[in-house]
Design a protein around this motif. Structure first.
Motif, PDB file in Angstrom:
ATOM      1  N   SER A 140       0.859  -1.196   0.000  1.00 15.38           N
ATOM      2  CA  SER A 140       0.000   0.000   0.000  1.00 15.38           C
ATOM      3  C   SER A 140       0.890   1.239   0.000  1.00 15.38           C
ATOM      4  CB  SER A 140      -0.894   0.013   1.240  1.00 15.38           C
ATOM      5  OG  SER A 140      -0.144   0.432   2.369  1.00 15.38           O
ATOM      6  N   GLN A 141       0.289   2.404  -0.217  1.00 15.24           N
ATOM      7  CA  GLN A 141       1.099   3.631  -0.293  1.00 15.24           C
ATOM      8  C   GLN A 141       1.878   3.883   1.004  1.00 15.24           C
ATOM      9  OE1 GLN A 141      -0.958   7.342  -0.889  1.00 15.24           O
ATOM     10  NE2 GLN A 141       0.978   8.441  -1.073  1.00 15.24           N
ATOM     11  N   GLY A 142       1.182   3.730   2.127  1.00 13.62           N
ATOM     12  CA  GLY A 142       1.837   3.959   3.423  1.00 13.62           C
ATOM     13  C   GLY A 142       2.935   2.940   3.679  1.00 13.62           C
ATOM     14  N   GLU A 143       2.698   1.699   3.268  1.00 14.40           N
ATOM     15  CA  GLU A 143       3.728   0.658   3.443  1.00 14.40           C
ATOM     16  C   GLU A 143       4.942   0.946   2.559  1.00 14.40           C
ATOM     17  OE1 GLU A 143       0.309  -2.732   4.370  1.00 14.40           O
ATOM     18  OE2 GLU A 143       1.245  -2.636   2.401  1.00 14.40           O
ATOM     19  N   ARG A 146       6.938   3.676   4.159  1.00 18.28           N
ATOM     20  CA  ARG A 146       7.736   3.143   5.280  1.00 18.28           C
ATOM     21  C   ARG A 146       8.914   2.326   4.780  1.00 18.28           C
ATOM     22  NH1 ARG A 146       2.530   0.905   7.345  1.00 18.28           N
ATOM     23  NH2 ARG A 146       3.669  -0.811   8.291  1.00 18.28           N
ATOM     24  N   LEU A 147       8.695   1.563   3.710  1.00 21.35           N
ATOM     25  CA  LEU A 147       9.789   0.754   3.159  1.00 21.35           C
ATOM     26  C   LEU A 147      10.892   1.661   2.608  1.00 21.35           C
ATOM     27  CD1 LEU A 147      11.167  -1.808   2.223  1.00 21.35           C
ATOM     28  CD2 LEU A 147       9.669  -1.838   0.209  1.00 21.35           C
ATOM     29  N   THR A 166       5.497  12.028   5.458  1.00 23.74           N
ATOM     30  CA  THR A 166       4.310  11.596   6.214  1.00 23.74           C
ATOM     31  C   THR A 166       3.113  11.298   5.317  1.00 23.74           C
ATOM     32  OG1 THR A 166       3.559  13.861   6.568  1.00 23.74           O
ATOM     33  CG2 THR A 166       4.992  12.924   8.246  1.00 23.74           C
ATOM     34  N   ILE A 167       3.261  11.573   4.014  1.00 26.09           N
ATOM     35  CA  ILE A 167       2.132  11.318   3.105  1.00 26.09           C
ATOM     36  C   ILE A 167       1.802   9.828   3.144  1.00 26.09           C
ATOM     37  CG2 ILE A 167       1.421  11.299   0.645  1.00 26.09           C
ATOM     38  CD1 ILE A 167       1.679  14.124   1.295  1.00 26.09           C
ATOM     39  N   GLY A 168       0.550   9.541   3.389  1.00 24.72           N
ATOM     40  CA  GLY A 168       0.127   8.142   3.383  1.00 24.72           C
ATOM     41  C   GLY A 168       0.324   7.429   4.720  1.00 24.72           C
ATOM     42  N   LEU A 169       0.958   8.093   5.695  1.00 24.79           N
ATOM     43  CA  LEU A 169       1.149   7.421   6.990  1.00 24.79           C
ATOM     44  C   LEU A 169      -0.011   7.745   7.931  1.00 24.79           C
ATOM     45  CD1 LEU A 169       4.935   7.776   7.900  1.00 24.79           C
ATOM     46  CD2 LEU A 169       3.808   6.140   6.403  1.00 24.79           C
ATOM     47  N   ASP A 170      -0.512   6.730   8.623  1.00 29.30           N
ATOM     48  CA  ASP A 170      -1.549   6.991   9.623  1.00 29.30           C
ATOM     49  C   ASP A 170      -0.891   7.612  10.857  1.00 29.30           C
ATOM     50  OD1 ASP A 170      -0.605   4.897  11.391  1.00 29.30           O
ATOM     51  OD2 ASP A 170      -1.527   3.465  10.026  1.00 29.30           O
ATOM     52  N   ALA A 171      -1.735   8.071  11.793  1.00 31.11           N
ATOM     53  CA  ALA A 171      -1.207   8.832  12.940  1.00 31.11           C
ATOM     54  C   ALA A 171      -0.194   8.013  13.747  1.00 31.11           C
ATOM     55  CB  ALA A 171      -2.360   9.270  13.831  1.00 31.11           C
ATOM     56  N   TYR A 172      -0.477   6.728  13.912  1.00 32.97           N
ATOM     57  CA  TYR A 172       0.402   5.878  14.722  1.00 32.97           C
ATOM     58  C   TYR A 172       1.764   5.717  14.037  1.00 32.97           C
ATOM     59  CZ  TYR A 172       2.324   1.602  16.662  1.00 32.97           C
ATOM     60  OH  TYR A 172       3.174   0.673  17.204  1.00 32.97           O
TER      61      TYR A 172
END
Ligand SMILES: Nc1ncnc2c1ncn2[C@@H]1O[C@H](COP(=O)(O)OP(=O)(O)OP(=O)(O)O)[C@@H](O)[C@H]1O
Ligand SMILES: [Mg+2]
Length: 230
Positions: A140-143, A146-147, A166-172
């Motif tokens: 996914s975009q957030g993953e 992070r990668l 931070t684009i695509g990252l959830d708050a946690y």
């Protein structure tokens, strides 16, 4: 001596009349967290691409650790400055998530045991362990974000540039990233954060550079990480 120094830098994309950047004078210290912010199209990404040498200044000079950037090869710059692109997909090219994290280290001749340890650490920290054998472009975009960040951090560069991390990252996950960046900043590794995410920037940056229309508008020095001083 500043770690990165831009002197009267102007840059125009080919076939464009108006320069994307005009008369940029900026210094970045090695241990400092600087944020760069400003509206879409004001030149933030262009500026960071100049700093890692993938674009060349049309006018002016850029110095890295006191030497002209043009004296370094792209690989030399890459071994000192870790860069995470605004669209990280473009730079994910390994066949598995784990390989992607270990790629830079293996390439630099790091011993396989250390590479495996680091892969494990970054997979755990960025919660990617379940995807370790997956194809990076299927995340996914957030993953993927992070990668890309994990793969850059695994190389332990002395300075970091993250374009919209931070684009695509959830708050946690954003908080996890923030904690990690704070930790490495305490170890003396400075960074530039390009971001529209004001709360994230306010919590991390010691200095905020505001850009507009290809120019520096304001440079706000801040004393701590707990809010603006002025
Ligand atoms: N490859 C390119 N060729 C021509 N013009 C470009 C190219 N990349 C960017 N530009 C132009 O240069 C200007 C600055 O773009 P840049 O991507 O640096 O902005 P930015 O501040 O990073 O914007 P955003 O907040 O949307 O990421 C824009 O006007 C853009 O249209
Ligand atoms: Mg951009």
């Amino acid at each position: 001596m500043a770690y990165l120094e831009l002197r009267q830098v102007t840059f125009s994309y080919p076939r464009k009349m108006k320069p994307a950047l005009t008369g940029i004078n900026l210094n970045f210290e090695k241990e400092e967290i600087t944020a760069i912010t400003g509206p879409n199209g004001c030149g933030k990404t262009t500026l960071t691409k100049l700093m890692i040498g993938i674009l060349k200044a049309t006018e002016g000079e850029i110095y890295l650790a006191g030497r002209p950037l043009t004296d370094y090869s792209l690989a030399e710059i890459g071994s000192r400055i870790g860069y995470v692109f605004q669209k990280p997909d473009l730079l994910l090219f390994c066949s598995t998530v784990a390989e992607e994290i270990g790629f830079g280290l293996t390439n630099r001749g790091c011993d396989p045991e250390t590479v495996q340890k680091r892969i494990k650490f970054y997979l755990d920290y960025f919660e990617l362990t379940d995807y370790r054998n997956d194809f990076p472009l299927h995340l996914s975009q957030g993953e993927k974000e992070r990668l890309a960040i994990a793969a850059m951090l695994a190389n332990e560069p002395e300075f970091l540039i993250l374009d919209e991390p931070t684009i695509g990252l959830d708050a946690y996950r954003k908080k996890l990233l923030e904690n990690y960046l704070k930790k490495i900043a305490r170890l003396g590794r400075g960074m530039i954060l390009v971001s529209h995410d004001a709360p994230f920037v306010n919590r991390l940056a010691e200095r905020v550079v505001f850009m507009a229309d290809g120019r520096i508008q304001v440079c706000n020095e801040r004393k701590g990480n707990d809010g603006y001083e002025a």
